[in-house]
Design an enzyme around this catalytic site. Structure first.
Site, mmCIF file in Angstrom:
data_model
loop_
_atom_site.group_PDB
_atom_site.id
_atom_site.type_symbol
_atom_site.label_atom_id
_atom_site.label_comp_id
_atom_site.label_asym_id
_atom_site.label_seq_id
_atom_site.Cartn_x
_atom_site.Cartn_y
_atom_site.Cartn_z
ATOM 1 N N ASP A 96 1.018 -1.322 -0.095
ATOM 2 C CA ASP A 96 0.090 -0.014 0.034
ATOM 3 C C ASP A 96 0.950 1.247 -0.037
ATOM 4 O OD1 ASP A 96 -2.157 1.718 0.547
ATOM 5 O OD2 ASP A 96 -3.109 0.470 1.736
ATOM 6 N N ASP A 197 -2.722 4.645 -2.581
ATOM 7 C CA ASP A 197 -3.693 5.442 -1.638
ATOM 8 C C ASP A 197 -4.203 6.724 -2.454
ATOM 9 O OD1 ASP A 197 -4.811 5.456 0.997
ATOM 10 O OD2 ASP A 197 -3.748 7.368 1.263
ATOM 11 N N GLU A 248 -6.675 3.794 -5.406
ATOM 12 C CA GLU A 248 -7.773 4.181 -4.703
ATOM 13 C C GLU A 248 -8.294 5.729 -5.014
ATOM 14 O OE1 GLU A 248 -9.181 5.007 -0.018
ATOM 15 O OE2 GLU A 248 -7.277 5.846 -0.702
ATOM 16 N N HIS A 322 -10.450 -0.912 5.546
ATOM 17 C CA HIS A 322 -10.469 -0.562 6.728
ATOM 18 C C HIS A 322 -10.958 0.831 7.021
ATOM 19 C CE1 HIS A 322 -7.461 1.194 4.114
ATOM 20 N NE2 HIS A 322 -7.154 1.972 4.956
ATOM 21 N N ASP A 323 -11.519 1.240 6.076
ATOM 22 C CA ASP A 323 -11.952 2.714 6.192
ATOM 23 C C ASP A 323 -13.680 2.500 6.220
ATOM 24 O OD1 ASP A 323 -9.820 3.919 5.918
ATOM 25 O OD2 ASP A 323 -9.804 4.123 3.907
HETATM 26 O O1 TEU Z 1 -8.606 6.977 2.447
HETATM 27 C C1 TEU Z 1 -8.938 7.691 1.706
HETATM 28 C C2 TEU Z 1 -10.334 8.539 1.936
HETATM 29 O O2 TEU Z 1 -10.599 9.479 1.458
HETATM 30 C C3 TEU Z 1 -11.158 7.704 2.666
HETATM 31 O O3 TEU Z 1 -11.370 6.449 2.602
HETATM 32 C C4 TEU Z 1 -11.428 8.511 4.116
HETATM 33 O O4 TEU Z 1 -11.025 7.410 5.070
HETATM 34 C C5 TEU Z 1 -12.899 8.610 4.097
HETATM 35 O O5 TEU Z 1 -13.241 9.559 3.127
HETATM 36 C C6 TEU Z 1 -12.967 9.374 5.309
HETATM 37 O O6 TEU Z 1 -14.282 9.820 5.413
HETATM 38 C C7 TEU Z 1 -7.142 6.321 2.398
HETATM 39 C C8 TEU Z 1 -6.781 5.304 3.370
HETATM 40 O O7 TEU Z 1 -7.587 4.156 3.075
HETATM 41 C C9 TEU Z 1 -7.187 6.038 4.831
HETATM 42 O O8 TEU Z 1 -6.897 4.835 5.777
HETATM 43 C C10 TEU Z 1 -6.424 6.972 5.067
HETATM 44 O O9 TEU Z 1 -6.647 7.623 6.372
HETATM 45 C C11 TEU Z 1 -6.346 8.050 3.985
HETATM 46 O O10 TEU Z 1 -6.381 7.479 2.637
HETATM 47 C C12 TEU Z 1 -5.124 9.019 4.089
HETATM 48 O O11 TEU Z 1 -4.069 8.263 3.775
#
Ligand code: TEU
Ligand code: CA
Length: 548
Positions: A96, A197, A248, A322-323
């Site tokens: 990642d 990411d 992503e 994980h989000d």
């Molecule tokens: O996530 C990007 C992101 O914008 C979302 O999934 C975010 O968690 C959500 O919009 C919030 O409501 C990626 C990663 O997957 C995440 O874990 C990180 O925190 C983020 O980027 C920053 O690196």
């Protein structure tokens, strides 16, 4: 033939997977220990979320050294052993890469702060407005203004996420060379996949106030994004045809995804988009409580399936990461129909056109965390938004109710291996509480049980390898109007596959819009599903039908 189209990716959040030294944090040795489990499940790749050196303000998405492993997760030797051990089980490793921003502890940022102009140009520093205040009104994804003031430089730097995650200045060719170099470093270690990411946020457009929103329209799918991705492809992972990549894509558009994940392979293998996971938001606003809109969910899934197929572009298909909250809690049933609904949701994803992703614990039907007090939460986004909502005058109880549904910590509770108190995750104190339902929802009780959710995921992975229609088939929606049923067809050569699901606990009758003669049941979440033109579907009943 093994390509990304007939592969299945399993996502591991190492911090919550398995702790082997009792410090309460999962580690790389924990992943090595569970490779047999993953081989039993049948997955082809494991995507590991970041384990690089990091202050862990955003659980590793704040990287301070892209070439070193955070000692809390283990050593480079552990990583090399993981790659080698996985390879003997036909499992490849996907890393990642967080290149939209670095941690403010990264040596580049530290040099920038110390006044080194070379490194200042690695980030996005801007003066405030003439009348005072930050350069633009953009909001951070984690709440409040996206610019942080640095008094000694009398400038602000941009952080689309936490203020300890400073955005990199991709217009600077030196930054792009650094990034390519890091990718090549991990390629040399035998890494065969990369997830990038929020990679569609790297090309910033104009720095102007957004009078209509939070600023995202200025930096999402920005002006040079395709150029940057093509260059990264050419200069790094594109040199190894075995490598698969997934971007992503935050708030992206389908038109851009046709190019990001196009068949010409000039940019990436596939994309994650999130529109289908905003059907329980109000617009882009996540911190609200509204029921999921099933009609909208279907419309989004179907239009992406059809649109991407029509352009030969490839999706990553998924419910969980994980989000995101746990899908069985979100679109299924945590109670009486827990098992049926978890299997139904699995069918919907795995029979679609795209590469399926499984997030750790999804294959066991793990549920949301069920936290009841603020001190149980760890996520910076949840903690920030708690403050923001409270400052707006919302009661503590209302905010708790929102966090309970939407917090990212819902998916970050430790993997439930056994029915013991700490779920077999750790012998110490876990960094975040184990869900007490590990007593009944755990791997130990499911592996080997032919009726388990785990066995259902195994079957779906196996079927993808057996029937090319899963990877190669086209896509046709069958149930646009039905208020309760999600159904679609996949066709390839002489094979036709139908995925038919009742999304609710209420029974319903489905009138098949095509002749079901000759179809047989390939997989179902009931032991005795029987095809019929006018088909009475039981609660969450979901069937894969095939005709050859
Ligand atoms: O996530 C990007 C992101 O914008 C979302 O999934 C975010 O968690 C959500 O919009 C919030 O409501 C990626 C990663 O997957 C995440 O874990 C990180 O925190 C983020 O980027 C920053 O690196
Ligand atoms: Ca540990």
């Amino acid at each position: 033939m093994n390509t990304f189209k007939n592969s299945v990716v399993y996502q591991i959040y190492p911090k919550s997977f398995l702790d082997t030294n009792g410090d309460g944090l999962g580690d790389l040795r924990g992943v090595i220990e569970k490779l047999d489990y993953l081989q039993t499940l049948g997955v082809d790749y494991i995507w590991l979320t970041p384990f690089f050196v990091s202050p862990q303000n955003d659980n590793g998405y704040d990287v301070a050294d892209y070439r070193a492993i955070d000692p809390r997760y283990g050593t480079m030797e552990d990583f090399e052993e993981l790659v080698a051990q996985a390879r003997t089980r036909n499992i490849k490793i996907m890393l990642d890469m967080v290149f939209n921003h670095t941690s403010t502890s990264h040596v580049w940022f530290q040099k920038a702060l110390a006044g080194d102009p070379v490194y200042r140009d690695y980030y996005i520093f801007r003066p405030g407005k003439p009348q005072g205040g930050p350069p633009t009104n953009w909001e951070s994804k984690f709440g409040r203004n996206a610019w942080e003031y640095v008094p000694q430089l009398d400038q602000y730097y941009l952080h689309l996420f936490d203020k300890t995650q400073a955005d990199l200045h991709w217009e600077n060719p030196a930054v792009r060379r650094e990034v390519q170099d890091i990718v090549r470093f991990w390629m040399e270690k035998g890494v065969k996949g990369f997830r990038f990411d929020v990679v569609n946020l790297i090309s910033k457009g104009e720095y102007a106030d957004d009078t209509q929103g939070d600023g995202r329209r200025f930096y999402t799918d920005g002006p040079r994004i395709h150029e940057f991705l093509m260059e990264l492809n050419r200069e790094s992972f594109g040199k190894d045809p075995e490598i698969i990549t997934v971007g992503e894509m935050s708030s992206t558009s389908m038109e851009n995804c046709f190019r990001y994940a196009g068949a010409d392979g000039q940019e990436l293998s596939m994309v994650f988009s999130f529109h289908h996971l905003k059907v329980d938001f109000v617009g882009n606003e996540k911190w609200v409580l509204v029921p999921a809109d099933f009609g909208k969910l279907k419309e989004i899934l179907f239009s992406w399936q059809e649109g991407m197929a029509a352009h030969g572009a490839w999706n990553a298909v998924f419910w969980c990461n994980h989000d995101q909250p746990r899908v069985v809690s979100r679109f299924g049933d945590e109670g009486e129909y827990w098992k049926q609904s978890a299997k139904m949701l699995a069918n919907v994803i795995h029979a679609m056109r795209g590469t399926p992703y499984i997030y750790q614990g999804e294959e066991l039907g793990m549920t949301n965390a069920g936290f009841t007090s603020l001190d149980q939460y760890r996520d910076v986004e949840s903690l920030n938004h708690y403050r923001i909502l409270r400052d707006k005058g919302m009661s503590r109880e209302s905010v708790y109710n929102i966090l309970k549904v939407h917090s990212r910590d819902n998916s970050r509770t430790p993997m439930q291996w056994t029915g013991e108190e700490q779920g077999g995750f750790t012998t110490g104190q876990p960094w975040i509480s184990v869900n007490p339902n590990t007593r009944t929802i755990n791997a130990e009780s499911q592996v080997g049980d032919p009726d388990s959710i785990f066995a259902h995921y195994q079957a779906l992975i196996r079927l993808r390898k057996e029937y090319p229609v899963f990877a190669q088939g086209d896509f046709r929606a069958l149930s646009q109007e039905d208020p309760q049923v999600l159904a679609y067809q996949r066709r390839w050569e002489n094979t036709s596959l139908i995925c038919l699901s009742n999304f609710y606990r209420k029974e319903t009758t489905w009138q098949a819009p095509l002749d079901l003669t000759g179809y047989r049941v390939l997989l179902s979440n009931y032991p005795d599903s029987l095809p019929a033109q006018s088909w009475k579907l039981r609660p969450y009943e979901s069937v894969l039908l095939i005709k050859e």
